[in-house]
Design a protein around this motif. Structure first.
Motif, mmCIF file in Angstrom:
data_model
loop_
_atom_site.group_PDB
_atom_site.id
_atom_site.type_symbol
_atom_site.label_atom_id
_atom_site.label_comp_id
_atom_site.label_asym_id
_atom_site.label_seq_id
_atom_site.Cartn_x
_atom_site.Cartn_y
_atom_site.Cartn_z
ATOM 1 N N GLU A 79 0.843 -1.195 0.000
ATOM 2 C CA GLU A 79 0.000 0.000 0.000
ATOM 3 C C GLU A 79 0.878 1.245 0.000
ATOM 4 O OE1 GLU A 79 -2.458 1.537 -0.899
ATOM 5 O OE2 GLU A 79 -4.053 0.549 0.232
ATOM 6 N N SER A 80 0.339 2.330 -0.500
ATOM 7 C CA SER A 80 1.130 3.570 -0.445
ATOM 8 C C SER A 80 1.003 4.157 0.953
ATOM 9 C CB SER A 80 0.632 4.569 -1.488
ATOM 10 O OG SER A 80 -0.584 5.151 -1.045
ATOM 11 N N ASP A 81 2.017 4.883 1.336
ATOM 12 C CA ASP A 81 2.045 5.568 2.621
ATOM 13 C C ASP A 81 0.818 6.478 2.756
ATOM 14 O OD1 ASP A 81 4.151 6.624 4.843
ATOM 15 O OD2 ASP A 81 3.033 8.309 3.987
ATOM 16 N N TRP A 82 0.400 7.044 1.629
ATOM 17 C CA TRP A 82 -0.754 7.969 1.652
ATOM 18 C C TRP A 82 -2.031 7.248 2.105
ATOM 19 C CZ3 TRP A 82 -5.545 8.733 -0.688
ATOM 20 C CH2 TRP A 82 -6.118 10.012 -0.464
ATOM 21 N N ASN A 116 -2.242 4.261 3.604
ATOM 22 C CA ASN A 116 -2.105 3.579 4.894
ATOM 23 C C ASN A 116 -2.111 4.557 6.071
ATOM 24 O OD1 ASN A 116 -1.419 0.677 5.952
ATOM 25 N ND2 ASN A 116 -0.141 2.045 7.163
ATOM 26 N N PHE A 117 -1.573 5.774 5.832
ATOM 27 C CA PHE A 117 -1.441 6.734 6.934
ATOM 28 C C PHE A 117 -2.072 8.106 6.650
ATOM 29 C CE2 PHE A 117 2.468 4.036 7.755
ATOM 30 C CZ PHE A 117 2.007 3.485 8.933
ATOM 31 N N GLY A 120 11.517 4.503 -6.913
ATOM 32 C CA GLY A 120 11.862 5.590 -7.826
ATOM 33 C C GLY A 120 10.688 6.487 -8.168
ATOM 34 N N SER A 121 9.480 6.079 -7.757
ATOM 35 C CA SER A 121 8.297 6.876 -8.090
ATOM 36 C C SER A 121 8.148 8.067 -7.144
ATOM 37 C CB SER A 121 7.036 6.010 -8.008
ATOM 38 O OG SER A 121 6.763 5.706 -6.652
ATOM 39 N N GLY A 122 8.949 8.067 -6.086
ATOM 40 C CA GLY A 122 8.839 9.143 -5.109
ATOM 41 C C GLY A 122 7.761 8.877 -4.076
ATOM 42 N N GLU A 123 6.984 7.790 -4.294
ATOM 43 C CA GLU A 123 5.925 7.456 -3.354
ATOM 44 C C GLU A 123 6.446 6.383 -2.396
ATOM 45 O OE1 GLU A 123 1.204 7.271 -4.122
ATOM 46 O OE2 GLU A 123 2.372 5.645 -5.008
ATOM 47 N N THR A 124 6.256 6.590 -1.096
ATOM 48 C CA THR A 124 6.698 5.590 -0.127
ATOM 49 C C THR A 124 5.697 4.443 -0.099
ATOM 50 O OG1 THR A 124 7.645 7.367 1.191
ATOM 51 C CG2 THR A 124 7.381 5.235 2.275
ATOM 52 N N ARG A 125 6.231 3.225 -0.188
ATOM 53 C CA ARG A 125 5.348 2.059 -0.152
ATOM 54 C C ARG A 125 5.573 1.258 1.132
ATOM 55 N NH1 ARG A 125 6.736 -1.355 -4.985
ATOM 56 N NH2 ARG A 125 8.793 -0.776 -4.235
ATOM 57 N N HIS A 133 -2.780 -2.135 8.553
ATOM 58 C CA HIS A 133 -4.162 -2.391 8.966
ATOM 59 C C HIS A 133 -5.040 -2.375 7.722
ATOM 60 C CE1 HIS A 133 -4.564 2.272 9.859
ATOM 61 N NE2 HIS A 133 -3.937 2.031 8.727
ATOM 62 N N THR A 134 -6.309 -2.767 7.866
ATOM 63 C CA THR A 134 -7.202 -2.774 6.707
ATOM 64 C C THR A 134 -7.885 -1.426 6.514
ATOM 65 O OG1 THR A 134 -8.774 -3.904 8.177
ATOM 66 C CG2 THR A 134 -7.682 -5.255 6.505
#
Ligand code: PHE
Length: 340
Positions: free
Chosen positions: A128-131, A133-134, A158-163, A168-169
């Motif tokens: 999931e992306s950090d966005w 999930n958090f 490399g996409s700049g997005e934290t994975r 959690h669901t």
């Protein structure tokens, strides 16, 4: 030569010996074959006499071989019939059968119970992306609640997005609202990951999320839904629940839900109210979360809840070590496995 051959054929005690006789007489360098070859050098008169004689010998040998072969095969069949038998009174050999893993069983039970209450099943990715999930759940980068999640982070792609591996669901709340809008009623069962391991924690475990968004939804709806769900799941009417004020960044107000337990046959079971144990996290969906999913929080509100599926399975089926769920020990699976 013919008489000797016929005698040996009649005396052959098995198919291998018999075949050796066939080769010695009728094979490429067999004596009958040699005789047949002499026919070419004979005068027509001589051939007229010798031809039928030799052909007669060849036929006699071939017939004798065929007769002996049939006799040997019949004897072999009779021997088998006499010595080998099938005991029809023996129990049939058991065919190993697969069974349903307790976690899958509980997921099926949850889907069924909530389907009766009008909930559909929603899904989201485990990576999931950090966005999702958090951040979208009202946990910006500096939020202290992030530290409580023991998150597994993936290598940057490399996409700049934290994975991350979803902790959690709850990110499925955002995805479901984005995809289906409101009103919405969904549950989202699935795997989640946290860097944690002991008798009650495994790095991978299962949660189920619940989400209801509509107009005029209150905590009363939340309490009724959870009570109805727990009664159906534990198959008892004497289920008592208790909502304790708590904190989750994505719900406001938030409540931890305890279920009453009592002792039955020396075992702690769900039902009654000799004591309380925590089984769920819940609350009214935070307006910021509704807005992050693209809905107007002034028009829509609702509740959400989340709980551990493995934990529910342990409580319902009396298991004590969470790690056994994922050991793949066939004896354990057989003991707790459910038939399809
Ligand atoms: N996501 C929370 C957890 O993992 C549970 C939760 C879900 C709480 C939904 C409130 C609302 O602990």
């Amino acid at each position: 030569d013919l008489d000797a051959t016929l005698q040996r054929i009649a005396a052959a005690s098995d198919l291998t010996t018999l075949d050796a006789e066939r080769v010695a007489a009728l094979g490429k360098s067999g004596w009958v074959t040699a005789l047949l070859k002499t026919l070419g050098q004979m005068s027509p008169e001589e051939r007229q006499v010798r031809g039928p004689e030799i052909q007669g010998q060849r036929a006699a040998v071939a017939d004798a071989i065929e007769a002996r072969k049939t006799a040997l095969e019949t004897a072999e069949l009779e021997r088998k019939l006499a010595t080998e038998r099938v005991d029809l009174s023996l129990p049939a050999a058991e065919t190993p059968r697969g069974s349903i893993h307790p976690v899958s069983q509980v997921m099926d039970e949850l889907a069924e119970i909530f389907a009766d209450l009008g909930f559909a099943v929603a899904e989201g990715p485990e990576i999931e992306s950090d966005w999702y999930n958090f951040t979208a759940l009202n946990m910006p980068e500096t939020h202290p609640a992030r530290a409580m999640h023991d998150t597994f982070y993936l290598e940057p792609d490399g996409s700049g997005e934290t994975r991350v591996l979803r902790t959690h669901t709850s990110p499925v709340q955002i995805r479901a609202m984005q995809k289906h809008g409101a009103p919405i009623r969904v549950i989202a069962p699935g795997r989640v990951y946290r860097s944690d391991s002991d008798a009650t924690h495994t790095p991978m475990f299962h949660q189920v999320e619940g989400l209801v968004i509509d107009r005029n939804i209150t905590m009363g709806h939340l309490k009724w839904t959870l009570e109805t769900f727990l009664k159906a799941f534990f198959e008892r009417d004497d289920i008592a629940i208790r909502l304790r004020p708590s904190y989750f960044p994505f719900t406001e107000p938030s409540a931890e839900v305890d279920v009453g337990w009592s002792m039955e046959n020396g075992r702690r079971v769900v039902g009654g109210s000799e004591g309380w144990m925590e089984v769920l996290g819940s609350g009214m969906v935070h307006p910021k979360v509704i807005a992050a999913a693209g809905l107007d929080p002034d028009e829509w509100q609702g509740f959400a809840f989340g709980t551990g599926i493995d934990r529910l399975a342990m409580l319902k089926y009396g298991m004590n070590d969470l790690r056994q769920f994922f050991d793949g020990d066939l004896r354990w699976l057989k003991h707790y496995g459910f038939n399809a």
